[in-house]
Design a protein around this motif. Structure first.
Motif, PDB file in Angstrom:
ATOM      1  N   ASP A  27     -25.036 -36.038 -80.502  1.00 56.56           N
ATOM      2  CA  ASP A  27     -25.357 -37.344 -79.937  1.00 56.56           C
ATOM      3  C   ASP A  27     -26.848 -37.621 -79.977  1.00 56.56           C
ATOM      4  OD1 ASP A  27     -22.766 -38.545 -78.939  1.00 56.56           O
ATOM      5  OD2 ASP A  27     -22.665 -36.563 -78.031  1.00 56.56           O
ATOM      6  N   ARG A  28     -27.655 -36.621 -79.719  1.00 57.30           N
ATOM      7  CA  ARG A  28     -29.100 -36.831 -79.776  1.00 57.30           C
ATOM      8  C   ARG A  28     -29.524 -37.275 -81.178  1.00 57.30           C
ATOM      9  NH1 ARG A  28     -33.588 -32.020 -79.077  1.00 57.30           N
ATOM     10  NH2 ARG A  28     -35.398 -33.210 -79.817  1.00 57.30           N
ATOM     11  N   ARG A  29     -29.004 -36.578 -82.189  1.00 62.24           N
ATOM     12  CA  ARG A  29     -29.325 -36.947 -83.576  1.00 62.24           C
ATOM     13  C   ARG A  29     -28.856 -38.353 -83.886  1.00 62.24           C
ATOM     14  NH1 ARG A  29     -25.892 -36.662 -88.051  1.00 62.24           N
ATOM     15  NH2 ARG A  29     -26.980 -36.658 -90.075  1.00 62.24           N
ATOM     16  N   LYS A  30     -27.621 -38.698 -83.502  1.00 60.01           N
ATOM     17  CA  LYS A  30     -27.069 -40.030 -83.755  1.00 60.01           C
ATOM     18  C   LYS A  30     -27.917 -41.109 -83.093  1.00 60.01           C
ATOM     19  CE  LYS A  30     -23.706 -41.275 -81.270  1.00 60.01           C
ATOM     20  NZ  LYS A  30     -22.385 -41.300 -80.596  1.00 60.01           N
ATOM     21  N   TYR A  31     -28.306 -40.872 -81.848  1.00 60.81           N
ATOM     22  CA  TYR A  31     -29.099 -41.872 -81.131  1.00 60.81           C
ATOM     23  C   TYR A  31     -30.483 -42.033 -81.758  1.00 60.81           C
ATOM     24  CZ  TYR A  31     -25.562 -41.683 -77.420  1.00 60.81           C
ATOM     25  OH  TYR A  31     -24.392 -41.752 -76.718  1.00 60.81           O
ATOM     26  N   THR A  34     -30.139 -44.046 -84.793  1.00 62.33           N
ATOM     27  CA  THR A  34     -29.893 -45.439 -84.431  1.00 62.33           C
ATOM     28  C   THR A  34     -31.192 -46.166 -84.131  1.00 62.33           C
ATOM     29  OG1 THR A  34     -27.714 -44.860 -83.534  1.00 62.33           O
ATOM     30  CG2 THR A  34     -28.668 -46.957 -82.830  1.00 62.33           C
ATOM     31  N   VAL A  35     -32.022 -45.559 -83.307  1.00 63.77           N
ATOM     32  CA  VAL A  35     -33.289 -46.194 -82.934  1.00 63.77           C
ATOM     33  C   VAL A  35     -34.231 -46.267 -84.138  1.00 63.77           C
ATOM     34  CG1 VAL A  35     -35.310 -45.965 -81.448  1.00 63.77           C
ATOM     35  CG2 VAL A  35     -33.034 -45.536 -80.518  1.00 63.77           C
ATOM     36  N   ALA A  36     -34.240 -45.228 -84.969  1.00 66.95           N
ATOM     37  CA  ALA A  36     -35.090 -45.237 -86.161  1.00 66.95           C
ATOM     38  C   ALA A  36     -34.683 -46.329 -87.146  1.00 66.95           C
ATOM     39  CB  ALA A  36     -35.043 -43.876 -86.844  1.00 66.95           C
ATOM     40  N   ALA A  37     -33.399 -46.717 -87.138  1.00 72.19           N
ATOM     41  CA  ALA A  37     -32.911 -47.734 -88.072  1.00 72.19           C
ATOM     42  C   ALA A  37     -33.262 -49.153 -87.656  1.00 72.19           C
ATOM     43  CB  ALA A  37     -31.397 -47.605 -88.228  1.00 72.19           C
ATOM     44  N   LEU A  38     -33.748 -49.353 -86.436  1.00 71.93           N
ATOM     45  CA  LEU A  38     -34.083 -50.706 -85.994  1.00 71.93           C
ATOM     46  C   LEU A  38     -35.181 -51.277 -86.882  1.00 71.93           C
ATOM     47  CD1 LEU A  38     -34.161 -50.255 -82.104  1.00 71.93           C
ATOM     48  CD2 LEU A  38     -32.282 -51.129 -83.521  1.00 71.93           C
ATOM     49  N   LEU A 172     -28.619 -54.990 -93.889  1.00 71.56           N
ATOM     50  CA  LEU A 172     -29.966 -54.442 -93.989  1.00 71.56           C
ATOM     51  C   LEU A 172     -29.949 -52.941 -94.230  1.00 71.56           C
ATOM     52  CD1 LEU A 172     -32.261 -56.184 -91.345  1.00 71.56           C
ATOM     53  CD2 LEU A 172     -32.866 -55.650 -93.713  1.00 71.56           C
ATOM     54  N   ALA A 173     -29.034 -52.231 -93.566  1.00 69.34           N
ATOM     55  CA  ALA A 173     -29.006 -50.775 -93.716  1.00 69.34           C
ATOM     56  C   ALA A 173     -27.628 -50.258 -93.366  1.00 69.34           C
ATOM     57  CB  ALA A 173     -30.058 -50.118 -92.814  1.00 69.34           C
ATOM     58  N   ARG A 174     -27.268 -49.145 -94.003  1.00 68.41           N
ATOM     59  CA  ARG A 174     -26.024 -48.463 -93.666  1.00 68.41           C
ATOM     60  C   ARG A 174     -26.220 -46.974 -93.873  1.00 68.41           C
ATOM     61  NH1 ARG A 174     -19.696 -49.796 -94.998  1.00 68.41           N
ATOM     62  NH2 ARG A 174     -18.905 -47.658 -94.843  1.00 68.41           N
ATOM     63  N   TYR A 175     -25.745 -46.202 -92.900  1.00 71.03           N
ATOM     64  CA  TYR A 175     -25.788 -44.750 -93.007  1.00 71.03           C
ATOM     65  C   TYR A 175     -24.381 -44.211 -92.763  1.00 71.03           C
ATOM     66  CZ  TYR A 175     -26.557 -39.870 -91.917  1.00 71.03           C
ATOM     67  OH  TYR A 175     -26.480 -38.494 -91.918  1.00 71.03           O
ATOM     68  N   ASP A 176     -23.904 -43.396 -93.696  1.00 74.44           N
ATOM     69  CA  ASP A 176     -22.587 -42.767 -93.577  1.00 74.44           C
ATOM     70  C   ASP A 176     -22.738 -41.258 -93.628  1.00 74.44           C
ATOM     71  OD1 ASP A 176     -20.119 -44.655 -93.776  1.00 74.44           O
ATOM     72  OD2 ASP A 176     -21.529 -45.482 -95.228  1.00 74.44           O
ATOM     73  N   THR A 181     -20.598 -43.718 -88.839  1.00 76.14           N
ATOM     74  CA  THR A 181     -21.168 -44.736 -89.715  1.00 76.14           C
ATOM     75  C   THR A 181     -22.033 -45.666 -88.885  1.00 76.14           C
ATOM     76  OG1 THR A 181     -19.349 -44.668 -91.304  1.00 76.14           O
ATOM     77  CG2 THR A 181     -20.646 -46.690 -91.236  1.00 76.14           C
ATOM     78  N   LEU A 182     -23.249 -45.897 -89.360  1.00 73.29           N
ATOM     79  CA  LEU A 182     -24.241 -46.755 -88.709  1.00 73.29           C
ATOM     80  C   LEU A 182     -24.538 -47.931 -89.636  1.00 73.29           C
ATOM     81  CD1 LEU A 182     -26.788 -47.411 -86.871  1.00 73.29           C
ATOM     82  CD2 LEU A 182     -27.987 -45.704 -88.225  1.00 73.29           C
ATOM     83  N   THR A 183     -24.483 -49.148 -89.112  1.00 71.31           N
ATOM     84  CA  THR A 183     -24.847 -50.319 -89.908  1.00 71.31           C
ATOM     85  C   THR A 183     -25.866 -51.168 -89.157  1.00 71.31           C
ATOM     86  OG1 THR A 183     -23.160 -51.859 -89.060  1.00 71.31           O
ATOM     87  CG2 THR A 183     -22.514 -50.390 -90.884  1.00 71.31           C
ATOM     88  N   VAL A 184     -26.709 -51.851 -89.918  1.00 73.38           N
ATOM     89  CA  VAL A 184     -27.666 -52.817 -89.372  1.00 73.38           C
ATOM     90  C   VAL A 184     -27.517 -54.101 -90.179  1.00 73.38           C
ATOM     91  CG1 VAL A 184     -30.074 -53.332 -88.828  1.00 73.38           C
ATOM     92  CG2 VAL A 184     -29.266 -50.951 -88.806  1.00 73.38           C
ATOM     93  N   HIS A 185     -27.273 -55.209 -89.485  1.00 76.23           N
ATOM     94  CA  HIS A 185     -27.136 -56.514 -90.119  1.00 76.23           C
ATOM     95  C   HIS A 185     -28.075 -57.519 -89.469  1.00 76.23           C
ATOM     96  CE1 HIS A 185     -23.386 -54.723 -91.584  1.00 76.23           C
ATOM     97  NE2 HIS A 185     -23.396 -55.660 -92.516  1.00 76.23           N
ATOM     98  N   GLU A 186     -28.475 -58.490 -90.249  1.00 76.33           N
ATOM     99  CA  GLU A 186     -29.308 -59.588 -89.761  1.00 76.33           C
ATOM    100  C   GLU A 186     -28.477 -60.866 -89.733  1.00 76.33           C
ATOM    101  OE1 GLU A 186     -33.536 -60.392 -91.223  1.00 76.33           O
ATOM    102  OE2 GLU A 186     -32.400 -62.003 -92.198  1.00 76.33           O
ATOM    103  N   ARG A 187     -28.587 -61.606 -88.628  1.00 76.33           N
ATOM    104  CA  ARG A 187     -27.915 -62.915 -88.577  1.00 76.33           C
ATOM    105  C   ARG A 187     -28.806 -63.937 -89.258  1.00 76.33           C
ATOM    106  NH1 ARG A 187     -26.589 -67.792 -86.536  1.00 76.33           N
ATOM    107  NH2 ARG A 187     -24.451 -68.072 -85.754  1.00 76.33           N
ATOM    108  N   ALA A 188     -28.240 -64.680 -90.184  1.00 79.28           N
ATOM    109  CA  ALA A 188     -29.030 -65.659 -90.928  1.00 79.28           C
ATOM    110  C   ALA A 188     -28.186 -66.890 -91.200  1.00 79.28           C
ATOM    111  CB  ALA A 188     -29.527 -65.057 -92.235  1.00 79.28           C
ATOM    112  N   THR A 189     -28.802 -68.063 -91.082  1.00 77.16           N
ATOM    113  CA  THR A 189     -28.104 -69.317 -91.332  1.00 77.16           C
ATOM    114  C   THR A 189     -28.434 -69.888 -92.705  1.00 77.16           C
ATOM    115  OG1 THR A 189     -29.891 -70.500 -90.195  1.00 77.16           O
ATOM    116  CG2 THR A 189     -27.953 -69.896 -88.896  1.00 77.16           C
ATOM    117  N   GLY A 190     -29.484 -69.391 -93.340  1.00 81.61           N
ATOM    118  CA  GLY A 190     -29.886 -69.908 -94.648  1.00 81.61           C
ATOM    119  C   GLY A 190     -29.612 -68.910 -95.749  1.00 81.61           C
TER     120      GLY A 190
END
Length: 204
Positions: A27-31, A34-38, A172-176, A181-190
């Motif tokens: 859990d420490r590694r996962k967390y 997660t924070v590093a992926a921001l 933006l990013a995905r780690y498996d 599995t960790l994903t990072v997405h950006e909300r965008a309207t354009g």
């Protein structure tokens, strides 16, 4: 079907930290991943539903001007409140999503080990609320366990596919790895690609 409240109440009745989130290297590694992926160094307002005992919350808090943490289990809320008591930018609430959802907008929503406790309809509602809560350019982070569990309706990879199908989100990013599995997405309207950290600083 959703995992019933009684499951969580039973878990917290047996231990203050039933999944040993504050103890395990996994859990420490996962967390920390997660924070590093921001993508940003700092966020104006963040929301973390399903915060459990607040271990990830404590790592997110230094990156946020305001962080709202919530959980549907009262004993989890009590434990998280104790852990985060010295962080004035953090608010911890007893809240059961998707039926309850905070007002206002966020530039970061973190769904960690949460979505697989819902059936398809409520899982879609949580995702919909998360996207609608994000302003343009806000980030949605999801992190979920990949091994089969009786109480889980999906694996992390299956959840990632559902998130990636949302039209308003750009990857933006995905780690498996075999475990999560960790994903990072950006909300965008354009149109156009998501704004990576390098692009945000004019490096690319």
């Amino acid at each position: 079907m959703n995992t019933p409240d009684s499951y969580f109440e039973g878990q917290y009745a047996r231990a203050d930290d039933p999944w040993r989130l504050a103890e395990r290297w996994y859990d420490r590694r996962k967390y920390e991943l997660t924070v590093a992926a921001l993508p940003r160094a700092r966020y104006r307002a963040a929301f973390e539903p399903g915060c459990s005992v607040g271990v990830l919350s404590a790592l997110l808090a230094p990156r946020c001007d305001a962080l709202l943490c919530a959980d549907r289990a009262p004993r989890a809320v009590e434990a998280a409140s104790r852990r985060l008591a010295r962080m004035p930018q953090v608010t911890v609430r007893h809240m059961s999503v998707p039926g309850q959802w905070p007002a206002g907008s966020f530039d970061l929503v973190v769904l960690s080990e949460l979505l697989y406790y819902f059936g398809s309809a409520d899982r879609a509602r949580v995702l919909r609320h998360s996207i609608d809560s994000l302003g343009d350019g806000g980030h949605l982070v999801t992190v979920h366990w990949n091994h089969p569990v009786d109480e889980h309706t999906r694996t992390g990879r299956e959840i990632a596919e559902e998130v990636e199908a949302a039209a308003e989100l750009r990857p933006l990013a995905r780690y498996d790895d075999p475990d999560f599995t960790l994903t990072v997405h950006e909300r965008a309207t354009g149109p156009g690609a998501a704004l990576s950290p390098a692009r945000a600083e004019g490096l690319a």
